[in-house]
Motif scaffolding. Structure first.
Motif, PDB file in Angstrom:
ATOM      1  N   VAL A 200       0.791  -1.364  -0.172  1.00 22.99           N
ATOM      2  CA  VAL A 200       0.054   0.097  -0.099  1.00 22.99           C
ATOM      3  C   VAL A 200       0.749   1.227   0.006  1.00 22.99           C
ATOM      4  CG1 VAL A 200      -1.700   1.483   1.183  1.00 22.99           C
ATOM      5  CG2 VAL A 200      -1.988  -1.146   1.160  1.00 22.99           C
ATOM      6  N   THR A 201       1.876   1.221   0.962  1.00 20.50           N
ATOM      7  CA  THR A 201       2.860   2.520   0.853  1.00 20.50           C
ATOM      8  C   THR A 201       3.462   2.493  -0.464  1.00 20.50           C
ATOM      9  OG1 THR A 201       3.109   2.142   3.327  1.00 20.50           O
ATOM     10  CG2 THR A 201       4.738   3.322   2.124  1.00 20.50           C
ATOM     11  N   PHE A 202       4.056   1.466  -0.997  1.00 23.60           N
ATOM     12  CA  PHE A 202       4.768   1.577  -2.285  1.00 23.60           C
ATOM     13  C   PHE A 202       3.916   2.254  -3.249  1.00 23.60           C
ATOM     14  CE2 PHE A 202       5.204  -0.614  -6.150  1.00 23.60           C
ATOM     15  CZ  PHE A 202       6.385  -0.005  -6.835  1.00 23.60           C
ATOM     16  N   LEU A 203       2.737   1.509  -3.280  1.00 25.71           N
ATOM     17  CA  LEU A 203       1.928   2.288  -4.622  1.00 25.71           C
ATOM     18  C   LEU A 203       1.374   3.696  -4.686  1.00 25.71           C
ATOM     19  CD1 LEU A 203      -0.662  -0.921  -4.786  1.00 25.71           C
ATOM     20  CD2 LEU A 203       1.147  -0.350  -6.354  1.00 25.71           C
ATOM     21  N   ASN A 204       1.333   4.020  -3.193  1.00 30.29           N
ATOM     22  CA  ASN A 204       1.220   5.643  -3.068  1.00 30.29           C
ATOM     23  C   ASN A 204       2.368   6.312  -3.537  1.00 30.29           C
ATOM     24  OD1 ASN A 204      -1.546   5.178  -2.009  1.00 30.29           O
ATOM     25  ND2 ASN A 204      -0.952   5.074   0.086  1.00 30.29           N
ATOM     26  N   LYS A 205       3.550   5.855  -2.936  1.00 34.56           N
ATOM     27  CA  LYS A 205       4.903   6.564  -3.398  1.00 34.56           C
ATOM     28  C   LYS A 205       5.101   6.411  -4.903  1.00 34.56           C
ATOM     29  CE  LYS A 205       6.624   6.954   0.870  1.00 34.56           C
ATOM     30  NZ  LYS A 205       6.994   8.443   1.585  1.00 34.56           N
ATOM     31  N   ALA A 206       4.924   5.285  -5.311  1.00 31.04           N
ATOM     32  CA  ALA A 206       4.922   5.403  -6.943  1.00 31.04           C
ATOM     33  C   ALA A 206       3.711   6.110  -7.676  1.00 31.04           C
ATOM     34  CB  ALA A 206       4.910   3.988  -7.528  1.00 31.04           C
ATOM     35  N   ARG A 207       3.005   6.725  -7.100  1.00 27.98           N
ATOM     36  CA  ARG A 207       1.933   7.466  -7.635  1.00 27.98           C
ATOM     37  C   ARG A 207       0.978   6.623  -8.623  1.00 27.98           C
ATOM     38  NH1 ARG A 207       5.167  12.939  -9.365  1.00 27.98           N
ATOM     39  NH2 ARG A 207       6.381  13.152  -7.526  1.00 27.98           N
ATOM     40  N   LEU A 208       0.716   5.323  -8.044  1.00 26.51           N
ATOM     41  CA  LEU A 208      -0.116   4.619  -8.749  1.00 26.51           C
ATOM     42  C   LEU A 208      -1.492   4.490  -8.146  1.00 26.51           C
ATOM     43  CD1 LEU A 208       2.570   1.780  -9.084  1.00 26.51           C
ATOM     44  CD2 LEU A 208       1.287   2.534 -11.240  1.00 26.51           C
ATOM     45  N   THR A 209      -1.671   4.640  -6.920  1.00 30.25           N
ATOM     46  CA  THR A 209      -2.687   4.799  -5.976  1.00 30.25           C
ATOM     47  C   THR A 209      -2.931   5.980  -5.247  1.00 30.25           C
ATOM     48  OG1 THR A 209      -1.786   3.754  -4.148  1.00 30.25           O
ATOM     49  CG2 THR A 209      -2.917   2.423  -5.631  1.00 30.25           C
ATOM     50  N   ILE A 210      -4.081   6.565  -4.866  1.00 28.76           N
ATOM     51  CA  ILE A 210      -4.287   7.714  -4.179  1.00 28.76           C
ATOM     52  C   ILE A 210      -4.934   7.368  -2.915  1.00 28.76           C
ATOM     53  CG2 ILE A 210      -5.512   9.781  -4.003  1.00 28.76           C
ATOM     54  CD1 ILE A 210      -5.674   9.718  -7.187  1.00 28.76           C
ATOM     55  N   LYS A 211      -4.007   7.380  -1.862  1.00 29.21           N
ATOM     56  CA  LYS A 211      -4.472   7.071  -0.247  1.00 29.21           C
ATOM     57  C   LYS A 211      -4.876   5.565  -0.260  1.00 29.21           C
ATOM     58  CE  LYS A 211      -5.275  11.979   0.862  1.00 29.21           C
ATOM     59  NZ  LYS A 211      -6.650  12.868   1.603  1.00 29.21           N
ATOM     60  N   GLY A 212      -4.265   4.737  -0.976  1.00 27.45           N
ATOM     61  CA  GLY A 212      -4.612   3.474  -0.875  1.00 27.45           C
ATOM     62  C   GLY A 212      -5.673   3.250  -1.594  1.00 27.45           C
ATOM     63  N   LYS A 213      -6.231   3.785  -2.250  1.00 28.11           N
ATOM     64  CA  LYS A 213      -7.580   3.552  -3.347  1.00 28.11           C
ATOM     65  C   LYS A 213      -6.851   3.561  -4.695  1.00 28.11           C
ATOM     66  CE  LYS A 213     -10.835   6.313  -0.801  1.00 28.11           C
ATOM     67  NZ  LYS A 213     -11.959   7.387  -0.893  1.00 28.11           N
ATOM     68  N   ILE A 214      -7.779   2.310  -5.256  1.00 29.68           N
ATOM     69  CA  ILE A 214      -7.008   1.869  -6.554  1.00 29.68           C
ATOM     70  C   ILE A 214      -7.709   3.128  -7.809  1.00 29.68           C
ATOM     71  CG2 ILE A 214      -6.955  -0.033  -8.265  1.00 29.68           C
ATOM     72  CD1 ILE A 214      -5.885  -0.484  -5.465  1.00 29.68           C
ATOM     73  N   THR A 215      -6.630   3.370  -8.490  1.00 31.00           N
ATOM     74  CA  THR A 215      -7.046   4.097  -9.682  1.00 31.00           C
ATOM     75  C   THR A 215      -7.141   3.433 -10.909  1.00 31.00           C
ATOM     76  OG1 THR A 215      -4.683   4.610 -10.190  1.00 31.00           O
ATOM     77  CG2 THR A 215      -5.766   5.928  -8.618  1.00 31.00           C
TER      78      THR A 215
END
Length: 550
Positions: A200-215
């Motif tokens: 979850v942290t990685f996906l947020n840091k990599a700008r793939l998700t927004i606050k854990g939400k799937i884009t």
């Protein structure tokens, strides 16, 4: 860069009039006036889906003629004796990286302010946002509908939208692992820290998700194949098709999410045969890939990044046995033109899928410094292969890569011609393909004795033809002197006494320049006959032509 700006000015003065993103002025009046214009043009460019707005000094706004200016922005001071550029920058909010260019156009000094389009937030000057309405600069607050469109410009980013019912379980674990590797490679300073992040942290840091939400971006790049339903009615599919030289389909394969893994799968599916040069020597290598690996990945990554997924189309790659590879994605091309992208070699200021582009940049899939397309052209140039062909019609972007030398002698000799810039080579490549070129390019090529003919029927000049051993092809394209064609007409009339114009068309149609289409060749025959009649060589009685009696 100077050549690019000069050509840009020539292009902009040919616009029908000033616009929301374009203003001309003869001379400097005040720093405040420029500040208001920068605000208005940045906001106007956003509304018009333009990459930049332009404020140009040295051009009359009445007829858009280039008259030159005495304005020197480097010497001009603003209030408080501050440098003009710093004074303007510090009073604009949000700050925008506008650039100022000083160029000579037709021996006249022209100053160009290149102003990036804003996104999401209107640009203000001294806390007031402005907008262009026709040829006037107005306060944006008086046009609430325009202000609303600017504020909504970011919210229309499809790639940033949340898939409400999707969870991290809908993402491919293998794709996430690979994304981590690419992220660390792109951000080596985080090599010690990143492995300890949970997903979850990685996906947020990599700008793939927004606050854990799937884009939508997370689904496109990392989603399991069965998770594609979350982005319906959008389509995330890449199709590779193999065709024979005459267009008959021989093989195909579809690729689905996660696109992060599909890129490699598509790359390995493309056959990319070896190409052997017919003549060995120091100028050419003996064997190369038909398609440079960088070009394949760049073209495919651009298609993924800039596809308009809302249109429901798929990305296609057509590999033909005539040594061409064509990539196509849906959505209009946002920059001004391919030429501007290549020659400016600078990053885009506006993207269709901003969130997706940023995520792909974080994973080192694309480069946002703006050099990707330019590098594709340079890669082709290194091999002396034809330049990439871009087709931007019908709300899609199509780029065709040719993986062979079309004419070995021409390529070798052309490579030896001195002082050819990339823009020269691109324009000359267009001429070789019987495609139109910009007036400024034509002027430059003509000055260097590289082309002949009249717009739009340019052809390679005799000078180049002689240097490339293409004299016969030159004559075939350029045609012979009018006296030669007149001689054939006179010879025909001496033998057959009379003829209709259709008879002369049959006589000459295959002998006239190849660069002309059928209608243009018929027009050429008509002009020849009219000239011969004025010169007293032939005469017409009704629709029949005869030798002129002395």
């Amino acid at each position: 860069m100077t050549e690019y700006i000069t050509n840009l000015v020539q292009e902009l003065v040919n616009e029908p009039n000033e616009q929301e993103w374009l203003e001309f002025k003869e001379n400097y009046h005040s720093a405040e006036e420029i500040g208001e214009r920068i605000s208005a043009l940045a906001n106007g460019a956003c509304l018009c889906d333009k990459r930049y707005g332009y404020l140009i000094f040295g051009v009359k706004d009445s007829d858009q003629s280039i008259v030159g200016t005495h304005f020197d922005p480097k010497k001009q001071k603003a209030k408080g004796n501050e440098d003009l550029e710093f004074w303007l920058s510090s009073r604009l909010s949000p700050r925008i990286d506008f650039k100022i260019y000083d160029v000579d156009v037709n021996s006249k000094k022209v100053i160009v302010f290149e102003i990036p389009a804003t996104s999401h937030t209107p640009v203000t000057f001294l806390h007031e946002p402005y907008i262009r309405v026709g040829s006037y600069t107005k306060k944006l607050k008086d046009y609430p509908e325009k202000a609303k469109k600017i504020w909504q410009s970011m919210s229309t980013d499809w790639s940033a939208e949340i898939c409400q019912d999707a969870t991290i379980e809908d993402l491919d674990p293998t794709a996430i692992t690979k994304a981590r590797q690419l992220f660390i490679r792109k951000n080596p300073r985080l090599a010690d820290e990143a492995p300890h992040w949970d997903d979850v942290t990685f996906l947020n840091k990599a700008r793939l998700t927004i606050k854990g939400k799937i884009t939508n971006t997370a689904i496109v790049l990392l989603g399991l194949p069965e998770s594609a339903h979350f982005i319906n009615p959008a389509v995330a599919q890449i199709t590779w098709i193999l065709k024979s030289a005459d267009g008959v389909e021989k093989d195909y394969e579809h690729f689905y999410t996660p696109f992060l893994l599909a890129v490699d799968e598509v790359y390995h599916k493309i056959r990319n045969l070896k190409y052997r040069y017919l003549i060995s020597g120091t100028l050419f290598p003996e064997e190369v890939d038909q398609y440079d690996p960088y070009i394949i990945r760049e073209a495919l990554s651009n298609a993924i990044a800039h596809q308009d997924y809302r249109l429901g189309g798929r990305i296609t790659i057509v590999e033909k046995e005539d040594s061409t590879l064509t990539f196509q994605n849906y959505g209009n091309f946002l920059p001004v033109s391919i030429e501007n992208v290549i020659l400016s070699d600078s990053p885009e200021q506006k993207y269709r899928n901003t969130f997706l582009v940023n995520a792909m940049m974080q994973l080192n899939l694309i480069d946002t410094i703006g050099s990707g397309i330019r590098r594709m052209f340079l890669k082709q140039r290194e091999k002396f292969f034809p330049m990439p062909d871009y087709d931007l019609e019908n709300n899609r972007v199509q780029v065709k890569i040719t993986g062979k030398v079309l004419n070995m002698d021409y390529a070798r000799k052309l490579a030896e011609l001195p002082d050819l810039s990339l823009s020269n080579i691109i324009a000359l490549d267009q001429v070789q393909k019987n495609l139109p070129i910009q007036d400024a390019d034509a002027v430059d090529l003509r000055k260097k004795s590289l082309i002949e003919g009249r717009k739009p029927n340019y052809c390679i000049s005799a000078n180049v033809a002689e240097q490339t051993d293409l004299q016969a092809e030159y004559l075939d394209m350029r045609g012979l002197d009018d006296q030669h064609y007149q001689g054939l007409i006179l010879q025909y009339l001496r033998k057959f006494k009379h003829a209709k114009r259709a008879d002369f068309e049959k006589l000459l149609i295959d002998k006239l320049p190849q660069i002309l289409d059928d209608d243009q060749r018929k027009h050429r025959v008509r002009n020849l006959l009219q000239k011969m009649r004025k010169d007293g060589l032939v005469e017409a009685k009704g629709l029949t032509w005869y030798l002129k009696k002395s």
